[in-house]
Design an enzyme around this catalytic site. Structure first.
Site, PDB file in Angstrom:
ATOM      1  N   SER A 113     -62.187 -55.367  31.771  1.00  0.00           N
ATOM      2  CA  SER A 113     -63.222 -55.833  32.697  1.00  0.00           C
ATOM      3  C   SER A 113     -63.467 -57.322  32.538  1.00  0.00           C
ATOM      4  CB  SER A 113     -64.535 -55.108  32.408  1.00  0.00           C
ATOM      5  OG  SER A 113     -64.373 -53.724  32.516  1.00  0.00           O
ATOM      6  N   HIS A 134     -57.091 -54.423  37.290  1.00  0.00           N
ATOM      7  CA  HIS A 134     -58.462 -53.954  37.042  1.00  0.00           C
ATOM      8  C   HIS A 134     -58.880 -52.965  38.127  1.00  0.00           C
ATOM      9  CE1 HIS A 134     -62.978 -55.208  36.667  1.00  0.00           C
ATOM     10  NE2 HIS A 134     -62.736 -54.080  36.051  1.00  0.00           N
ATOM     11  N   GLU A 146     -58.491 -55.361  41.239  1.00  0.00           N
ATOM     12  CA  GLU A 146     -58.531 -56.815  41.043  1.00  0.00           C
ATOM     13  C   GLU A 146     -57.295 -57.175  40.211  1.00  0.00           C
ATOM     14  OE1 GLU A 146     -62.000 -58.034  38.738  1.00  0.00           O
ATOM     15  OE2 GLU A 146     -62.196 -59.889  39.874  1.00  0.00           O
ATOM     16  N   ASN A 184     -66.950 -58.766  37.687  1.00  0.00           N
ATOM     17  CA  ASN A 184     -68.013 -58.634  36.688  1.00  0.00           C
ATOM     18  C   ASN A 184     -68.858 -59.885  36.531  1.00  0.00           C
ATOM     19  OD1 ASN A 184     -68.118 -55.900  35.721  1.00  0.00           O
ATOM     20  ND2 ASN A 184     -65.967 -56.245  35.226  1.00  0.00           N
TER      21      ASN A 184
END
Ligand SMILES: NC(=O)c1ccc[n+]([C@@H]2O[C@H](COP(=O)([O-])OP(=O)(O)OC[C@H]3O[C@@H](n4cnc5c(N)ncnc54)[C@H](O)[C@@H]3O)[C@@H](O)[C@H]2O)c1
Length: 277
Positions: A113, A134, A146, A184
């Site tokens: 992450s 991701h 991602e 994130n």
């Protein structure tokens, strides 16, 4: 590159979901976790999820599960997707071991992450073939992947992972390797601010989540989402953002740290901001 055989390392909530979508695309998956009953638990979760998807016309669960093997160590494949705990040292160790085991042309991807892909690439002898892939939770449901380029990632590697994400039925979006990438860096300050609002008594957890769900049309409020992600994982990501960007605004809220210290990790431990009996 078709990636006929994929090794998934870490059979927690993300690794199990990743194994499921890769196997559902017709590929062979080896699933490894250092805790051996984690793989059995992941198979149970896959069976449940595949059962629901089959009712809506998805592939037969047995057929998909038949392509997932439990392995007891890191074995060579065409691609590794690492999904172990959000801890840089643990991930670097997995990348070192995979680098020694995998053929030189294979790609090593991380579902991290927030941990810098550039650092993971640096512990291998093939930094151009290391990339972030991701996925989002729950993996069989959410569309986004991602794709994160380390400083060293080659265009060929990034393109192969973008093509794989599309072949899995996902929508890839590319980002560069900065702390928290894009997803994130945006999400965690939102979760953290919700935790502060709760800690400071601005509103009850249910009210905070209702405001986000109905006011911003989010499917889950930030506290329920944090419980789904895992509060331990949220704190680890915030620490990476805080260290990497050097701005105190990213420091994890004390209430989050306190819940983690008490073992209230969210859904996976049965209790976080909410109870999951
Ligand atoms: N939870 C989310 O919503 C989410 C979303 C996207 C990405 N991620 C990332 O995915 C990764 C995994 O998260 P998760 O939520 O599945 O965590 P989890 O705690 O559910 O699972 C982690 C698994 O890794 C295993 N593990 C730990 N060290 C290992 C090692 N050295 N070798 C093999 N297995 C090992 C553990 O036994 C555990 O089963 C993290 O990097 C996290 O940041 C999580």
């Amino acid at each position: 590159m078709r990636f006929e055989h994929v090794l998934v390392v870490g059979a927690g909530q993300m690794g199990g979901g990743i194994a499921q979508v890769v196997a559902a695309s017709g590929r062979r998956v080896s699933l490894y976790d250092e805790v051996s009953d984690a793989v059995e638990r992941a198979r149970g979760a896959m069976e449940k999820s595949l059962g629901k998807l089959a009712e809506k016309g998805g592939a037969a669960p047995d057929e998909v599960l038949g392509r997932v093997s439990h392995v007891e160590k890191i074995v060579a494949a065409d691609l590794m997707i690492e999904a172990v705990v959000e801890n840089a040292e643990v991930k670097e160790d997995v990348f070192r071991r995979a680098d020694q085991t995998f053929p030189p042309e294979a790609i090593l991807a991380s579902n991290t992450s927030s941990i810098p892909i550039t650092s993971l690439a640096s512990v291998t002898s093939r930094p151009d073939k290391v990339v972030g892939m991701h996925f989002f939770n729950p993996v069989p449901v959410l569309q986004l992947v991602e794709v994160i380029r380390a400083l060293q990632t080659s265009d060929e590697t990034a393109a192969a992972i973008v093509a794989l994400a599309e072949d899995l039925g996902k929508t890839p979006a590319e980002a560069n390797d900065f702390p928290g990438f894009v997803s994130n860096r945006i999400l965690m300050p939102f979760v953290n601010e919700a935790a502060y609002a709760l800690m400071e008594g601005v509103a009850a957890a249910e009210a905070i989540d209702t405001i986000a769900r109905l006011g911003f049309a989010h499917p889950l409020g930030p506290l329920a989402l944090a419980d789904l992600i895992g509060l331990d994982t949220c704190v680890s990501i915030m620490e990476v953002l805080h260290d990497g960007l050097g701005d105190p605004k990213y420091a994890p809220c004390p209430l989050l740290r306190q819940y983690v210290a008490a073992g209230r990790l969210g859904r996976k431990s049965g209790r976080g901001f909410y109870d999951y009996p």
